[in-house]
Design a protein around this motif. Structure first.
Motif, PDB file in Angstrom:
ATOM      1  N   ASP A  40       0.835  -0.689  -0.053  1.00 26.47           N
ATOM      2  CA  ASP A  40      -0.061  -0.064  -0.145  1.00 26.47           C
ATOM      3  C   ASP A  40       0.783   1.070   0.153  1.00 26.47           C
ATOM      4  N   ALA A  41       2.314   1.404   0.017  1.00 24.25           N
ATOM      5  CA  ALA A  41       3.285   2.360  -0.297  1.00 24.25           C
ATOM      6  C   ALA A  41       2.704   3.063  -1.256  1.00 24.25           C
ATOM      7  N   THR A  42       2.907   4.692  -1.183  1.00 26.20           N
ATOM      8  CA  THR A  42       3.083   5.893  -1.905  1.00 26.20           C
ATOM      9  C   THR A  42       4.038   6.598  -2.252  1.00 26.20           C
ATOM     10  N   VAL A  43       4.097   7.402  -3.073  1.00 28.26           N
ATOM     11  CA  VAL A  43       5.606   7.276  -3.403  1.00 28.26           C
ATOM     12  C   VAL A  43       4.911   9.128  -4.543  1.00 28.26           C
ATOM     13  N   THR A  44       5.699   9.843  -4.084  1.00 21.33           N
ATOM     14  CA  THR A  44       5.635  11.790  -5.121  1.00 21.33           C
ATOM     15  C   THR A  44       6.643  11.636  -5.051  1.00 21.33           C
ATOM     16  N   ASP A  45       6.198  12.249  -6.680  1.00 21.17           N
ATOM     17  CA  ASP A  45       7.654  12.412  -7.426  1.00 21.17           C
ATOM     18  C   ASP A  45       6.579  14.047  -7.799  1.00 21.17           C
ATOM     19  N   ASP A  46       7.381  14.728  -8.275  1.00 21.56           N
ATOM     20  CA  ASP A  46       7.407  16.225  -8.993  1.00 21.56           C
ATOM     21  C   ASP A  46       6.225  15.956  -9.080  1.00 21.56           C
ATOM     22  N   GLY A  47       5.629  16.475  -8.087  1.00 17.81           N
ATOM     23  CA  GLY A  47       3.988  16.638  -7.196  1.00 17.81           C
ATOM     24  C   GLY A  47       2.916  15.469  -7.895  1.00 17.81           C
ATOM     25  N   ARG A  48       3.218  14.268  -7.687  1.00 12.32           N
ATOM     26  CA  ARG A  48       2.000  13.576  -8.351  1.00 12.32           C
ATOM     27  C   ARG A  48       2.510  12.773  -7.256  1.00 12.32           C
ATOM     28  N   THR A  49       0.759  11.932  -6.973  1.00 11.94           N
ATOM     29  CA  THR A  49       1.606  10.705  -6.024  1.00 11.94           C
ATOM     30  C   THR A  49       0.740   9.446  -6.578  1.00 11.94           C
ATOM     31  N   TYR A  50       1.644   8.646  -6.378  1.00  8.70           N
ATOM     32  CA  TYR A  50       1.409   7.096  -7.027  1.00  8.70           C
ATOM     33  C   TYR A  50       1.423   6.309  -6.103  1.00  8.70           C
ATOM     34  N   GLN A  51      -0.216   5.147  -5.318  1.00 11.10           N
ATOM     35  CA  GLN A  51      -0.055   4.744  -4.542  1.00 11.10           C
ATOM     36  C   GLN A  51      -0.630   2.902  -4.673  1.00 11.10           C
ATOM     37  N   GLY A  52      -0.194   2.364  -4.322  1.00 12.13           N
ATOM     38  CA  GLY A  52       0.013   1.300  -4.402  1.00 12.13           C
ATOM     39  C   GLY A  52       1.386   0.361  -5.472  1.00 12.13           C
ATOM     40  N   ALA A  53       1.180  -0.563  -5.539  1.00  9.28           N
ATOM     41  CA  ALA A  53       2.760  -1.255  -6.427  1.00  9.28           C
ATOM     42  C   ALA A  53       1.799  -1.171  -7.760  1.00  9.28           C
ATOM     43  N   THR A  54       1.231  -1.294  -8.586  1.00  4.37           N
ATOM     44  CA  THR A  54       0.258  -1.213  -9.986  1.00  4.37           C
ATOM     45  C   THR A  54       1.106   0.239 -10.541  1.00  4.37           C
ATOM     46  N   GLU A  55       0.069   1.001  -9.705  1.00  4.68           N
ATOM     47  CA  GLU A  55       0.932   2.401  -9.740  1.00  4.68           C
ATOM     48  C   GLU A  55       1.882   2.870 -10.065  1.00  4.68           C
ATOM     49  N   ILE A  56       2.954   2.072  -8.607  1.00  2.00           N
ATOM     50  CA  ILE A  56       4.391   2.527  -8.447  1.00  2.00           C
ATOM     51  C   ILE A  56       5.393   1.955  -9.827  1.00  2.00           C
ATOM     52  N   GLU A  57       4.531   0.494 -10.158  1.00  2.52           N
ATOM     53  CA  GLU A  57       5.101  -0.086 -11.635  1.00  2.52           C
ATOM     54  C   GLU A  57       5.833   0.843 -12.339  1.00  2.52           C
ATOM     55  N   ARG A  58       3.840   1.607 -12.535  1.00  6.46           N
ATOM     56  CA  ARG A  58       4.211   2.453 -14.108  1.00  6.46           C
ATOM     57  C   ARG A  58       4.657   3.923 -13.765  1.00  6.46           C
ATOM     58  N   TRP A  59       5.060   4.475 -12.256  1.00  3.15           N
ATOM     59  CA  TRP A  59       5.480   5.673 -12.637  1.00  3.15           C
ATOM     60  C   TRP A  59       7.822   4.959 -12.859  1.00  3.15           C
ATOM     61  N   LEU A  60       7.937   4.155 -12.186  1.00  6.45           N
ATOM     62  CA  LEU A  60       9.358   3.509 -12.163  1.00  6.45           C
ATOM     63  C   LEU A  60       9.076   3.416 -13.912  1.00  6.45           C
ATOM     64  N   ASN A  61       8.254   2.910 -14.225  1.00  4.61           N
ATOM     65  CA  ASN A  61       8.526   2.165 -15.927  1.00  4.61           C
ATOM     66  C   ASN A  61       8.546   3.594 -16.630  1.00  4.61           C
ATOM     67  N   ARG A  62       7.806   4.470 -16.968  1.00  3.58           N
ATOM     68  CA  ARG A  62       7.798   6.117 -17.509  1.00  3.58           C
ATOM     69  C   ARG A  62       9.285   6.292 -17.237  1.00  3.58           C
ATOM     70  N   SER A  63       9.825   6.221 -15.737  1.00  7.13           N
ATOM     71  CA  SER A  63      11.161   7.170 -15.222  1.00  7.13           C
ATOM     72  C   SER A  63      12.036   6.988 -15.845  1.00  7.13           C
ATOM     73  N   ALA A  64      12.035   5.338 -16.039  1.00 13.53           N
ATOM     74  CA  ALA A  64      13.289   4.707 -16.971  1.00 13.53           C
ATOM     75  C   ALA A  64      13.636   5.351 -18.484  1.00 13.53           C
ATOM     76  N   THR A  65      12.010   5.888 -18.779  1.00 12.76           N
ATOM     77  CA  THR A  65      12.233   5.674 -20.372  1.00 12.76           C
ATOM     78  C   THR A  65      12.203   7.420 -20.825  1.00 12.76           C
ATOM     79  N   GLU A  66      11.652   8.334 -20.090  1.00  7.32           N
ATOM     80  CA  GLU A  66      10.956   9.150 -19.840  1.00  7.32           C
ATOM     81  C   GLU A  66      12.996  10.385 -20.362  1.00  7.32           C
ATOM     82  N   PHE A  67      13.596  10.134 -19.486  1.00  5.69           N
ATOM     83  CA  PHE A  67      15.037  10.707 -19.590  1.00  5.69           C
ATOM     84  C   PHE A  67      16.372   9.729 -19.893  1.00  5.69           C
ATOM     85  N   THR A  68      16.904  10.304 -20.153  1.00  9.53           N
ATOM     86  CA  THR A  68      18.532   9.860 -20.467  1.00  9.53           C
ATOM     87  C   THR A  68      18.788  10.371 -19.277  1.00  9.53           C
ATOM     88  N   TYR A  69      19.774   9.487 -17.966  1.00 12.06           N
ATOM     89  CA  TYR A  69      20.668  10.471 -16.607  1.00 12.06           C
ATOM     90  C   TYR A  69      21.809  10.055 -16.184  1.00 12.06           C
TER      91      TYR A  69
END
Length: 119
Positions: A40-69
């Motif tokens: 039931d974890a939450t992640v808040t990044d860039d002003g948006r909050t992601y709740q639960g494993a499914t949303e956190i997984e989507r956030w991680l996948n997006r952040s991994a491909t959105e930019f190179t850093y």
């Protein structure tokens, strides 16, 4: 959290779940990163909050491909046995090109219950 309670620790002294998450995030290993969180974890990044494993997984996948850093852990602090801050320096092709971000972790049962990422 009062800043006077914080104390700097060696990055190797971060709890296992935080170290596992940070390593997996850096390596774009989404399944290992998600496993470091409570269900039931939450992640808040860039002003948006992601709740639960499914949303956190989507956030991680997006952040991994959105930019190179590149990401470098520059500081680690313990506030109390359940709260830690890991500061990272990022450089890449995102707006601004470089930023220092504070990853603020709250733990429950040795897993990450809450993560807030902000400058």
């Amino acid at each position: 959290m009062p800043s006077h309670l914080r104390h700097t620790i060696a990055p190797g002294d971060l709890p296992d779940s935080i170290a596992r998450y940070l390593r997996a995030h850096r390596d774009h290993n989404t399944s290992t990163a998600v496993a470091a969180f409570t269900g039931d974890a939450t992640v808040t990044d860039d002003g948006r909050t992601y709740q639960g494993a499914t949303e956190i997984e989507r956030w991680l996948n997006r952040s991994a491909t959105e930019f190179t850093y590149t990401i470098e852990l520059t500081d680690a602090q313990q506030i109390d046995p359940a709260h830690y801050v890991a500061t990272h320096h990022l450089e890449g092709d995102f707006p601004g090109g470089s930023v220092d971000l504070r990853y603020q972790f709250s733990l429950r049962d040795d897993l990450i219950e809450r993560l807030v990422i902000e400058p």
